[in-house]
Design a protein around this motif. Structure first.
Motif, PDB file in Angstrom:
ATOM      1  N   THR A  80     -39.720 -28.124 -25.975  1.00 50.99           N
ATOM      2  CA  THR A  80     -40.670 -28.112 -24.866  1.00 50.99           C
ATOM      3  C   THR A  80     -40.501 -26.860 -24.016  1.00 50.99           C
ATOM      4  OG1 THR A  80     -40.634 -30.534 -24.801  1.00 50.99           O
ATOM      5  CG2 THR A  80     -41.482 -29.395 -22.856  1.00 50.99           C
ATOM      6  N   ILE A  81     -39.249 -26.454 -23.806  1.00 52.25           N
ATOM      7  CA  ILE A  81     -38.988 -25.272 -22.987  1.00 52.25           C
ATOM      8  C   ILE A  81     -39.521 -24.019 -23.675  1.00 52.25           C
ATOM      9  CG2 ILE A  81     -37.184 -23.876 -21.902  1.00 52.25           C
ATOM     10  CD1 ILE A  81     -35.496 -26.441 -21.768  1.00 52.25           C
TER      11      ILE A  81
ATOM     12  N   MET B 122     -35.773 -27.617 -15.115  1.00 53.20           N
ATOM     13  CA  MET B 122     -35.833 -28.151 -16.474  1.00 53.20           C
ATOM     14  C   MET B 122     -34.444 -28.520 -16.976  1.00 53.20           C
ATOM     15  SD  MET B 122     -38.821 -26.027 -18.480  1.00 53.20           S
ATOM     16  CE  MET B 122     -38.464 -24.376 -17.884  1.00 53.20           C
ATOM     17  N   ALA B 123     -33.445 -27.736 -16.609  1.00 49.86           N
ATOM     18  CA  ALA B 123     -32.076 -28.053 -17.020  1.00 49.86           C
ATOM     19  C   ALA B 123     -31.604 -29.351 -16.375  1.00 49.86           C
ATOM     20  CB  ALA B 123     -31.146 -26.902 -16.646  1.00 49.86           C
ATOM     21  N   GLU B 124     -31.932 -29.543 -15.104  1.00 48.40           N
ATOM     22  CA  GLU B 124     -31.528 -30.763 -14.397  1.00 48.40           C
ATOM     23  C   GLU B 124     -32.165 -32.000 -15.028  1.00 48.40           C
ATOM     24  OE1 GLU B 124     -32.604 -30.058 -10.330  1.00 48.40           O
ATOM     25  OE2 GLU B 124     -30.546 -29.465  -9.798  1.00 48.40           O
ATOM     26  N   GLN B 125     -33.387 -31.843 -15.560  1.00 43.60           N
ATOM     27  CA  GLN B 125     -34.088 -32.969 -16.176  1.00 43.60           C
ATOM     28  C   GLN B 125     -33.817 -33.087 -17.673  1.00 43.60           C
ATOM     29  OE1 GLN B 125     -38.276 -33.541 -14.702  1.00 43.60           O
ATOM     30  NE2 GLN B 125     -37.885 -31.595 -13.671  1.00 43.60           N
TER      31      GLN B 125
ATOM     32  N   ALA C 267     -34.073 -40.014 -21.694  1.00 41.24           N
ATOM     33  CA  ALA C 267     -33.970 -39.263 -20.443  1.00 41.24           C
ATOM     34  C   ALA C 267     -34.355 -37.815 -20.614  1.00 41.24           C
ATOM     35  CB  ALA C 267     -32.538 -39.348 -19.910  1.00 41.24           C
ATOM     36  N   ALA C 268     -34.418 -37.346 -21.882  1.00 41.68           N
ATOM     37  CA  ALA C 268     -34.747 -35.945 -22.115  1.00 41.68           C
ATOM     38  C   ALA C 268     -36.243 -35.692 -22.078  1.00 41.68           C
ATOM     39  CB  ALA C 268     -34.181 -35.499 -23.464  1.00 41.68           C
ATOM     40  N   ALA C 269     -37.038 -36.731 -21.835  1.00 46.24           N
ATOM     41  CA  ALA C 269     -38.484 -36.527 -21.766  1.00 46.24           C
ATOM     42  C   ALA C 269     -38.816 -35.717 -20.523  1.00 46.24           C
ATOM     43  CB  ALA C 269     -39.204 -37.879 -21.737  1.00 46.24           C
ATOM     44  N   PHE C 270     -39.555 -34.638 -20.712  1.00 43.69           N
ATOM     45  CA  PHE C 270     -39.877 -33.741 -19.607  1.00 43.69           C
ATOM     46  C   PHE C 270     -41.348 -33.369 -19.693  1.00 43.69           C
ATOM     47  CE2 PHE C 270     -40.631 -29.279 -18.504  1.00 43.69           C
ATOM     48  CZ  PHE C 270     -40.354 -29.304 -17.148  1.00 43.69           C
TER      49      PHE C 270
ATOM     50  N   ALA D 236     -31.480 -18.472 -28.255  1.00 43.69           N
ATOM     51  CA  ALA D 236     -30.799 -19.674 -28.737  1.00 43.69           C
ATOM     52  C   ALA D 236     -30.094 -20.405 -27.614  1.00 43.69           C
ATOM     53  CB  ALA D 236     -29.805 -19.307 -29.831  1.00 43.69           C
ATOM     54  N   SER D 237     -30.519 -20.149 -26.359  1.00 45.36           N
ATOM     55  CA  SER D 237     -29.963 -20.892 -25.241  1.00 45.36           C
ATOM     56  C   SER D 237     -30.965 -20.882 -24.096  1.00 45.36           C
ATOM     57  CB  SER D 237     -28.635 -20.277 -24.779  1.00 45.36           C
ATOM     58  OG  SER D 237     -28.852 -19.046 -24.108  1.00 45.36           O
ATOM     59  N   HIS D 238     -30.752 -21.783 -23.165  1.00 49.28           N
ATOM     60  CA  HIS D 238     -31.648 -21.923 -22.024  1.00 49.28           C
ATOM     61  C   HIS D 238     -31.666 -20.647 -21.179  1.00 49.28           C
ATOM     62  CE1 HIS D 238     -34.017 -24.339 -19.295  1.00 49.28           C
ATOM     63  NE2 HIS D 238     -33.216 -24.065 -18.279  1.00 49.28           N
TER      64      HIS D 238
END
Length: 507
Positions: free
Chosen positions: A331-332, A322-325, A286-289, A363-365
């Motif tokens: 990748t980010i 991107m966080a929701e997906q 599910a983490a594929a974006f 080191a974080s979104h």
């Protein structure tokens, strides 16, 4: 310290050997004694000495038989033989079996013993360095294979540890986000944050924006959790566990690091029990974006229009999406670097400016979004200061701005003449007079320049880039690109990538 086993049937000779020199100053420690070869062979199996100093003439099993039996059993201990004047033939055979040297018992003194120890110490150091180099390369391959196994959706057997790997009872594992705040196994050991019994082995593996440190212990292992939690890095650690559980423990750390990317808690935290929700997200993929070109294109268009508020709004929405997906942080980070390169190119400062953005600082979104917004604001300011008046005619400048913002859409002389309320023929002559080229030529050149930027900075195919930049079909795009730049789009991209890889290698 190298471990030494003394093997001599005469107790006074063993006593003399013990007292002749300061063993620790020479880099050795006496781990045991034996009165004959048979007893020595049993002790070698238990003590695993690095060096055996053995008399040749002994009851039950002499020194030569001991050396031969040790080699047949796969033991690699070095040997120094003690001999009398009439035993030189035995000494010669001992050298043939691989002994490092021999000493005469009657004339043995401090200088002779120290010289022999220095010689065998150099041999053991060189042998150890070579073994460690070979083992390190084998372990690096093992870590890479284990990473692939962990991320594989197929049910494959886990890779096997190298055959030359020593026996270890415990392991520790630390995984952190790769960045400027580095963390090394050597520093953790030097500070006493991690410690253990015996000669331990360390390793590291970096991939996908993560660095994992491996600690292998032959005996007990311990760590100071309070000091780990205070380190200026962000990641996870696991308490001591059996090496046979490495694959499971590493997989769990990687899963929870993906979750940690979207949190705000800093420092090194303990990797807790497995989470069912993380299992599902990991195993089902599910983490594929896939980055959204339509969203990125709108962001870039807002940047071109110098609309800082709109850029911030769109970037924030993109990051939320991107966080929701559950996009993977690697990748980010790539997305942030790609957008920054495009902004830098549009700002007129080239690729050198874009390299100033290092996504690994974050080191974080949310931290990466803040970093990118700050960089974007700086680049917008640079672009504003570097902008020049394209012509001395306001309506022509208006058309030029429109072309830069809408180059991916159809642009015709008729539409532009209506936009600025001018007759077509008059506008055509005026545009060429002010810019030096016709409107059609100007738009074609602009589209090709944008396409070249996208070929260098994005992962989209040449056909997709052709459509994005306003070309009706791939063949027309390829012909136009080749005519202007002397090579096909694909060839340009390959040569650009090879050049960049060469530059990184030289650096």
């Amino acid at each position: 310290m190298w471990k030494v086993l003394l093997v001599e049937d005469e107790p006074f000779v063993r006593k003399k050997l013990r007292k002749l020199i300061n063993w620790e100053e020479a880099g050795f420690s006496v781990c045991g004694e034996a009165g004959n070869g048979r007893e020595a062979l049993e002790q070698m199996r238990v003590l695993a000495p690095d060096l055996v100093i053995a008399d040749i003439a002994m009851p039950l099993m002499n020194g030569l038989e001991l050396l031969r039996s040790a080699r047949e059993s796969g033991m690699e201990s070095k040997f120094i033989m003690l001999t009398c004047m009439n035993e030189f033939e035995y000494a010669r055979k001992a050298l043939e079996y691989g002994a490092s040297g021999y000493m005469l018992k009657l004339s043995m003194g401090i200088a002779e013993l120290q010289e022999a120890l220095t010689k065998v110490g150099r041999e053991m150091s060189a042998s150890m360095e070579q073994k460690e180099l070979v083992l390190q390369k084998a372990l690096d391959r093992y870590y890479s294979q284990l990473w692939e196994h962990i991320h594989s959706r197929e049910h494959t057997f886990a890779p096997v540890l190298p055959e030359s790997m020593p026996s270890f009872k415990h392991m520790l594992l630390i995984t952190v986000f790769t960045g400027r705040s580095s963390l090394s196994a050597e520093e953790l050991l030097r500070q006493g944050i991690i410690s253990g019994e015996g000669r331990l082995w360390t390793g590291s593996y970096t991939r996908g924006g993560l660095t994992t440190l491996f600690f292998w212990f032959p005996g007990a292992a311990s760590l100071t959790e309070e000091r780990l939690g205070a380190l200026p890095v962000r990641g996870l650690y696991s308490k001591p566990f059996a090496p046979g559980r490495l694959a499971d423990r590493w997989k769990e750390q990687l899963r929870q690091m993906a979750q940690s990317w979207y949190g705000e808690e800093a420092g090194l935290l303990e990797c807790r029990a497995r989470s069912a929700s993380l299992d599902s997200a990991w195993d089902q993929g599910a983490a594929a974006f896939t980055p959204s070109w339509s969203e990125e294109r709108e962001i870039i268009a807002a940047f071109e229009r110098h609309n800082a508020d709109r850029v911030k709004e769109l970037l924030t929405a993109y990051w939320h999406s991107m966080a929701e997906q559950a996009a993977r942080f690697g990748t980010i980070r790539e997305t942030a670097a790609r957008l920054d390169r495009m902004f830098a190119s549009l700002a007129g400062r080239g690729e050198a400016v874009s390299r100033l953005l290092d996504p690994e600082q974050a080191a974080s979104h949310s931290a990466l979004l803040s970093l990118l917004l700050e960089r974007t604001e700086q680049l917008l300011a640079l672009r504003t200061r570097s902008d020049r008046k394209l012509t001395d005619h306001g309506e022509i400048n208006r058309i030029i701005e429109y072309c830069h913002q809408h180059y991916g859409n159809p642009i015709t002389l008729r539409a532009m003449s209506r936009m600025v309320a001018m007759e077509e023929h008059y506008l055509s002559r005026l545009f060429k007079q002010k810019t030096g080229e016709s409107l059609i030529s100007y738009v074609q050149r602009l589209r090709l320049e944008k396409a070249r930027e996208l070929l260098a900075e994005s992962r989209h195919t040449a056909a997709e880039i052709g459509r994005m930049t306003g070309f009706p079909n791939e063949n027309y795009f390829t012909r136009s690109f080749r005519k202007r730049y002397g090579q096909a789009p694909g060839q340009y991209r390959r040569e650009r990538q090879q050049s960049e890889e060469g530059s990184r290698g030289d650096g």
